[in-house]
Design a protein around this motif. Sequence first.
Motif, PDB file in Angstrom:
ATOM      1  N   GLN A   1     -15.787  -8.018  -0.102  1.00  0.00           N
ATOM      2  CA  GLN A   1     -16.729  -7.407   0.747  1.00  0.00           C
ATOM      3  C   GLN A   1     -15.930  -7.603   2.254  1.00  0.00           C
ATOM      4  N   LEU A   2     -15.116  -8.692   2.463  1.00  0.00           N
ATOM      5  CA  LEU A   2     -14.244  -9.079   3.546  1.00  0.00           C
ATOM      6  C   LEU A   2     -13.116  -8.009   3.520  1.00  0.00           C
ATOM      7  N   SER A   3     -12.612  -7.719   2.384  1.00  0.00           N
ATOM      8  CA  SER A   3     -11.348  -6.853   2.516  1.00  0.00           C
ATOM      9  C   SER A   3     -11.790  -5.146   2.675  1.00  0.00           C
ATOM     10  N   ARG A   4     -12.895  -5.162   2.022  1.00  0.00           N
ATOM     11  CA  ARG A   4     -13.416  -3.688   2.312  1.00  0.00           C
ATOM     12  C   ARG A   4     -13.628  -3.501   3.785  1.00  0.00           C
ATOM     13  N   ARG A   5     -14.334  -4.394   4.554  1.00  0.00           N
ATOM     14  CA  ARG A   5     -14.329  -4.349   5.924  1.00  0.00           C
ATOM     15  C   ARG A   5     -13.042  -4.404   6.636  1.00  0.00           C
ATOM     16  N   ALA A   6     -12.132  -4.961   6.055  1.00  0.00           N
ATOM     17  CA  ALA A   6     -10.692  -4.756   6.553  1.00  0.00           C
ATOM     18  C   ALA A   6     -10.177  -3.259   6.783  1.00  0.00           C
ATOM     19  N   ALA A   7     -10.516  -2.841   5.421  1.00  0.00           N
ATOM     20  CA  ALA A   7      -9.763  -1.475   5.114  1.00  0.00           C
ATOM     21  C   ALA A   7     -10.686  -0.599   5.865  1.00  0.00           C
ATOM     22  N   ALA A   8     -11.650  -0.652   6.006  1.00  0.00           N
ATOM     23  CA  ALA A   8     -12.700   0.196   6.857  1.00  0.00           C
ATOM     24  C   ALA A   8     -12.358   0.297   8.124  1.00  0.00           C
ATOM     25  N   THR A   9     -12.011  -1.069   8.745  1.00  0.00           N
ATOM     26  CA  THR A   9     -11.654  -1.070   9.955  1.00  0.00           C
ATOM     27  C   THR A   9     -10.408  -0.341  10.230  1.00  0.00           C
ATOM     28  N   LEU A  10      -9.333  -0.511   9.471  1.00  0.00           N
ATOM     29  CA  LEU A  10      -7.997   0.247   9.620  1.00  0.00           C
ATOM     30  C   LEU A  10      -8.384   1.727   9.522  1.00  0.00           C
ATOM     31  N   ALA A  11      -9.140   2.101   8.451  1.00  0.00           N
ATOM     32  CA  ALA A  11      -9.396   3.832   8.156  1.00  0.00           C
ATOM     33  C   ALA A  11      -9.888   4.226   9.262  1.00  0.00           C
ATOM     34  N   GLY A  12     -10.637   3.613  10.487  1.00  0.00           N
ATOM     35  CA  GLY A  12     -11.014   4.179  11.488  1.00  0.00           C
ATOM     36  C   GLY A  12     -10.111   4.815  12.607  1.00  0.00           C
ATOM     37  N   VAL A  13      -8.834   4.129  12.455  1.00  0.00           N
ATOM     38  CA  VAL A  13      -7.609   4.697  13.318  1.00  0.00           C
ATOM     39  C   VAL A  13      -6.559   5.372  12.389  1.00  0.00           C
TER      40      VAL A  13
ATOM     41  N   PHE B   1      -8.390  -1.339  -0.434  1.00  0.00           N
ATOM     42  CA  PHE B   1      -7.802  -0.400   0.286  1.00  0.00           C
ATOM     43  C   PHE B   1      -7.818   0.895  -0.548  1.00  0.00           C
ATOM     44  N   ALA B   2      -7.621   0.697  -1.880  1.00  0.00           N
ATOM     45  CA  ALA B   2      -7.397   1.669  -2.792  1.00  0.00           C
ATOM     46  C   ALA B   2      -8.828   2.550  -2.880  1.00  0.00           C
ATOM     47  N   ARG B   3      -9.835   1.690  -2.868  1.00  0.00           N
ATOM     48  CA  ARG B   3     -11.195   2.127  -3.065  1.00  0.00           C
ATOM     49  C   ARG B   3     -11.687   2.987  -1.726  1.00  0.00           C
ATOM     50  N   THR B   4     -10.930   2.872  -0.663  1.00  0.00           N
ATOM     51  CA  THR B   4     -11.236   3.452   0.605  1.00  0.00           C
ATOM     52  C   THR B   4     -10.906   5.107   0.461  1.00  0.00           C
ATOM     53  N   SER B   5     -10.015   5.373  -0.337  1.00  0.00           N
ATOM     54  CA  SER B   5      -9.563   6.791  -0.537  1.00  0.00           C
ATOM     55  C   SER B   5      -8.885   6.766  -2.120  1.00  0.00           C
ATOM     56  N   SER B   6      -9.436   8.101  -2.528  1.00  0.00           N
ATOM     57  CA  SER B   6      -9.022   8.339  -4.018  1.00  0.00           C
ATOM     58  C   SER B   6      -7.558   8.610  -4.211  1.00  0.00           C
ATOM     59  N   SER B   7      -6.982   8.900  -3.025  1.00  0.00           N
ATOM     60  CA  SER B   7      -5.445   9.187  -3.330  1.00  0.00           C
ATOM     61  C   SER B   7      -4.471   8.116  -2.600  1.00  0.00           C
ATOM     62  N   THR B   8      -5.122   6.989  -2.158  1.00  0.00           N
ATOM     63  CA  THR B   8      -4.560   5.691  -1.704  1.00  0.00           C
ATOM     64  C   THR B   8      -3.830   4.893  -3.133  1.00  0.00           C
ATOM     65  N   HIS B   9      -2.430   4.773  -2.997  1.00  0.00           N
ATOM     66  CA  HIS B   9      -1.717   4.018  -3.970  1.00  0.00           C
ATOM     67  C   HIS B   9      -1.388   2.685  -3.223  1.00  0.00           C
ATOM     68  N   VAL B  10      -1.502   1.716  -4.161  1.00  0.00           N
ATOM     69  CA  VAL B  10      -1.269   0.322  -3.841  1.00  0.00           C
ATOM     70  C   VAL B  10      -0.286  -0.384  -4.778  1.00  0.00           C
ATOM     71  N   THR B  11       0.472  -1.111  -4.166  1.00  0.00           N
ATOM     72  CA  THR B  11       1.737  -1.761  -4.906  1.00  0.00           C
ATOM     73  C   THR B  11       1.062  -3.192  -4.690  1.00  0.00           C
ATOM     74  N   TYR B  12       0.849  -3.864  -5.756  1.00  0.00           N
ATOM     75  CA  TYR B  12       0.371  -5.563  -5.829  1.00  0.00           C
ATOM     76  C   TYR B  12       1.751  -6.523  -6.127  1.00  0.00           C
ATOM     77  N   PHE B  13       2.176  -7.340  -5.133  1.00  0.00           N
ATOM     78  CA  PHE B  13       3.254  -7.935  -5.045  1.00  0.00           C
ATOM     79  C   PHE B  13       3.022  -9.589  -5.443  1.00  0.00           C
ATOM     80  N   ASP B  14       3.241 -10.151  -6.345  1.00  0.00           N
ATOM     81  CA  ASP B  14       2.879 -11.438  -6.479  1.00  0.00           C
ATOM     82  C   ASP B  14       3.852 -12.144  -7.605  1.00  0.00           C
ATOM     83  N   GLN B  15       3.570 -13.380  -7.974  1.00  0.00           N
ATOM     84  CA  GLN B  15       4.349 -13.985  -9.077  1.00  0.00           C
ATOM     85  C   GLN B  15       3.737 -13.297 -10.393  1.00  0.00           C
TER      86      GLN B  15
END
Length: 500
Positions: free
Chosen positions: A298-310, A332-346
């Motif tokens: 929910q926190l991350s969805r809210r952040a994505a929605a905030t950015l998507a506004g601009v 961020f991927a769920r905000t738009s069906s055409s968004t592609h996400v690269t997940y970086f970690d160990q």
Amino acid sequence: MAAPHEPVSLAQSLHFWARNASNESALFQTALRVGLFDALTVEGRGETLPVETLAERLGCSARGLRSLLELLVCLDFVRMDDARRFSLAPHTATLLGDAAFRQQLQAELPWWGPMGLLADAVKSGEPVDFEGQRWDVLSHLRERLVAPTPFATPAHEDFFDRFTRSGLRTQVLLAAGQSGLLAALAEDVRTEQALGESTSTRAPGVLLEALAVLGMTRRQENGWALTPEAKTLLEGKALAYLVRSLSVSARYWEALGRLDETVRHERYVLDLKDPEVSGRFYADNSQQITAVFATHFQLSRRAAATLAGVRPLEGAAVLDIGTGSGVWGAAFARTSSSTHVTYFDQAIVLEQVRRNVAKLEVADRARFWPGNLFTQDFGAADFDVIILPQVLNVLSPKDVPDIFARVARALRPDGILVIAEYVLNERRDGPLDHLYFGFRRFMTNEGDLLSASEYAKLLADVGLTTSVCIPLPTQELVFAARDGVALPTALAPPPRPPSA
């Protein structure tokens, strides 16, 4: 004088006991061990001192002392002026000037290690062995928490409570969870004998009494039961999550007990810069975060929605650096069906991320990139959005400019950097939960927390000259970009509960 504890709900108390109570006791005990209280002059009665001077006089790390001082200022036991020079609050000086009280505090210091074996004592019903001695931790728990001798004043009571009992409360919950006692009580009312038999513990009585002091249990005619409030709080998956979160806190126990070594010499008992230790710790952490999947999502969805506004995310290439559980990139991927996400970690962390991303139904637009956060080249102008979700706090302060430079290079000219982080106020004396989080980062040889203006300067140095800081529940969002790129100015409304 420090204000007494205000009445709080059991839910608030459980959060503190599971997350920060042991940190509180370690804070006060370490300050006493290294001589910090004695090195400070009393406010209004002598010269105030900067961290560097205190560090030189005490033979301590300046950064280590700062991690203690900022918390003690926030709690009002130490004072800080506008020049960031420190003095002892008068009420603290009065308490520590009481020789008998000081002796009582000193007597508690050797008990930290043995109390970490409380679960063993409950199981065996016997004293525990620690460093070649036998310690009757069950009697100690009873004397300090269950049936304590009252102190002369509320101020003495409050200081001793923070110094000793905060950490004991964490151990009580941990022992009750590890032994299965809480799970058994969640099922039904049980006699003490039945609880002992079902959990294979010989001394559940002291633990049940301690839980009663915490407001978790109550004695009934036919046995012991959870209180109504505790029963409500521990319904469903909540009990399993509490036990897991307490297990994470337990992994800090030895390091907290030897924190004076770290503050003096930067000798790290739990060194998360060690690749093997870090790999195990963060692999477990990624699974732990999954246990609070909906809240983080929910926190991350809210952040994505905030950015998507601009900045519309259709067709955007997003890089989620230090993805952890993967929920930030997935939002961020769920905000738009055409968004592609690269997940970086160990690589070991990405194993859990793959499962989470599949659960959130965005695996078809996911790329998994294993690598080293400290050295990875993220490319040149490859991404529209880069997310740093609670990543900067694992970097030492000297490493932050380097990752900002690599991130700025990887952003397209109109790209936006999203930082989800615990951001301190400009005085660096709050919020309290943030300071405790930073306290643990120092203790584990990781990073530092910064204020919004400190972030803004570092970002401007790499060309991201525009930045804003917007509060999220429990943490903050920092958006940064080059001149001329629009940034959000307010948080988007809360999203609907996630379907996954």
